[in-house]
Design a protein around this motif. Structure first.
Motif, PDB file in Angstrom:
ATOM      1  N   ILE A 305       4.231   7.785  -4.994  1.00  0.00           N
ATOM      2  CA  ILE A 305       4.621   6.800  -6.000  1.00  0.00           C
ATOM      3  C   ILE A 305       4.976   5.443  -5.397  1.00  0.00           C
ATOM      4  N   ASN A 308       2.657   2.071  -5.195  1.00  0.00           N
ATOM      5  CA  ASN A 308       1.987   1.553  -6.395  1.00  0.00           C
ATOM      6  C   ASN A 308       1.986   0.030  -6.491  1.00  0.00           C
ATOM      7  N   LEU A 364      -2.771   8.788  -6.990  1.00  0.00           N
ATOM      8  CA  LEU A 364      -1.657   8.723  -7.937  1.00  0.00           C
ATOM      9  C   LEU A 364      -1.979   9.476  -9.218  1.00  0.00           C
ATOM     10  N   VAL A 415       2.767   1.756 -12.642  1.00  0.00           N
ATOM     11  CA  VAL A 415       2.418   3.150 -12.357  1.00  0.00           C
ATOM     12  C   VAL A 415       1.389   3.697 -13.356  1.00  0.00           C
TER      13      VAL A 415
END
Length: 471
Positions: A305, A308, A364, A415
């Motif tokens: 994460i 990003n 992701l 995200v």
């Protein structure tokens, strides 16, 4: 009804009154136009106001209703459109000097769908130039301001859409969202906005920012109103080669199901970290409300994460620079300094940087798909901070450390943009200065319905969405 009563109507409240002829589209439209005249000098939310056309359309929609031709819940509803969405015969500037005189000869697909549903377009609203920025501090058409405090920014790039809805100058608006440009203004203006799954809503005849992440969607005061607009514009469009041939659900029918048993994921060491205290407190309180409604929360690890923001800045630099390549060479002086600098920086990236960023998107997305085996939605704040002063380029989130505004803005909204997932922002409280706080709910691909259901349940148990700024 009084002027104040008219301005505070939601789409869900106005539509049945219009159908029963208890309320006139002409009366409602005139109230909105008067409101625009009263507050737009202060807020600068609109670039172009289509007053006479709106009055003419309002009269036409009223005649249709009288004749028994009611088109549905948007018939006679006054709305606004972000100024990068094509409108036939009405200039579409994209907030840019370069397009100051551009008048399209056809509508965007979303514009056409709204017109067919009977909506009344009041005007085109302000935005960050070419949608490349998060403040709506526009050097060509003026700085847009936040209705809750005109000294604060409305975020961006759909800042005009957010300010217009919050200020009660329209019942809903369309914005566009690449890295957060619907959700960010929704958060700081205290309204609802959704970024759809990539391909769910047509981008045909919308001035692009970054082709692989651009989306169009509604911004409203309630989740129910957002659903009403979304159902009209969602669905496959043969004019958009990236439009998805995925059936559109009956979102409205699902709204009342409640959220008992819904599984809410918090991204470990991310969802509630590095946020202003007021933001964290408001989101935690909202999560408690959702748990009281029957949902349950759990932490989910997502190791990738933290890459990003870098990936998003890379893609949002390279793709716009490709689109603007000719103008950047022939008309560089017609860009605002901030946007021109970003576009010039975009040409400095290597192909390998762009490819690695796209590879990261796949990583992701896989982690989210895996996470959705355990939970139904993920929750974060929409923004880690509340509205900053107009013109600010830095922000303090914690420990009195100043951070670059553009990177800080992208902390949470980037995200789902990178992963191509739908994400809803809804108001969940205020900071000590009376500025709104938003919460972001991220869903599975093409599962906007669960986001709407959660948001509607939350708004049924709270009153944040009923608050209005004092202008």
């Amino acid at each position: 009804m009084t002027q104040v009563d008219l301005l505070n109507l939601t789409i869900a409240q106005a539509a049945p009154r219009l159908e029963r002829r208890e309320l006139s589209p002409v009366e409602l439209t005139e109230a909105m136009l008067q409101r625009i005249a009263a507050v737009n000098t202060q807020l600068n939310a609109y670039i172009t106001v289509c007053a006479q056309q709106a009055r003419d359309v309002a009269q036409a929609t009223e005649r249709m209703i009288r004749a028994g031709y009611y088109l549905g819940p948007l018939h006679g509803i006054p709305i606004a459109l972000k100024d990068n969405i094509y409108t036939r015969g009405i200039r579409t500037t994209a907030g840019a000097k370069i397009l100051a005189d551009f008048v399209p000869d056809e509508d965007a697909s979303v514009t056409a769908r709204l017109k067919r549903a009977g909506a009344i377009i009041l005007g085109k609203v302000n935005m960050h130039e070419f949608a490349w920025g998060g403040t709506t501090d526009n050097p060509h058409y003026g700085t847009c301001r936040n209705p809750w405090n005109p000294e604060r920014f409305p975020a961006g790039s759909s800042g005009g859409s957010g300010a217009a809805v919050a200020a009660r100058t329209c019942l809903g608006a369309l914005g566009t969202d690449t890295g957060g440009s619907i959700r960010l203004p929704s958060s700081v203006n205290g309204i609802v906005g959704i970024r759809p799954t990539i391909g769910r809503v047509s981008n045909y005849n919308v001035v692009p920012l970054a082709w692989t992440m651009d989306t169009v969607s509604p911004m409203t005061r309630t989740v129910e109103d957002c659903v009403t607009m979304f159902e009209v514009i969602a669905g496959w469009d043969p004019l958009d080669p990236h439009s998805a041939q995925v059936p559109v659900a009956d979102y409205r029918a699902e709204l009342g199901r409640g959220i008992r048993g819904l599984r809410i994921g918090l991204i470990r060491d991310y969802s509630l970290t590095h946020v202003q205290k007021a933001v964290g407190d408001a989101v935690r309180s909202a999560l408690k409300t959702l748990e009281d409604l029957g949902a349950r929360t759990e932490e989910i690890p997502m190791p990738s994460i933290h890459g990003n923001i870098s990936a998003q800045l890379t893609i949002e630099s390279c793709e716009p620079s490709a689109y603007h390549q000719e103008w950047l060479r022939t008309r560089p002086g017609d860009y605002g300094e901030d946007v021109r600098t970003l576009l010039e920086m975009g040409e400095m990236y290597l192909a390998t940087h762009y490819i690695q960023a796209q590879r990261y998107r796949s990583v992701l997305r896989r982690e989210f798909v895996e996470g959705f085996r355990q939970v139904d939605v993920f929750v974060t704040p929409t923004l880690p901070f509340t509205a900053t002063p107009c013109g600010a380029t830095e922000v303090v989130i914690e420990n009195n450390l100043k951070e670059d505004m553009l990177s800080a803005i992208m902390q949470f909204t980037g995200v789902p943009s990178l992963a191509g997932l739908p994400a809803l922002s809804l108001p969940v409280g205020f900071d000590p200065d009376g500025l709104p706080v938003g919460m972001q709910v991220i869903g599975r691909p093409f599962d906007e319905g669960t986001l709407f259901r959660l948001g509607h349940a939350y708004q049924g148990a709270t009153s944040w969405h009923t608050k209005s700024p004092r202008l």
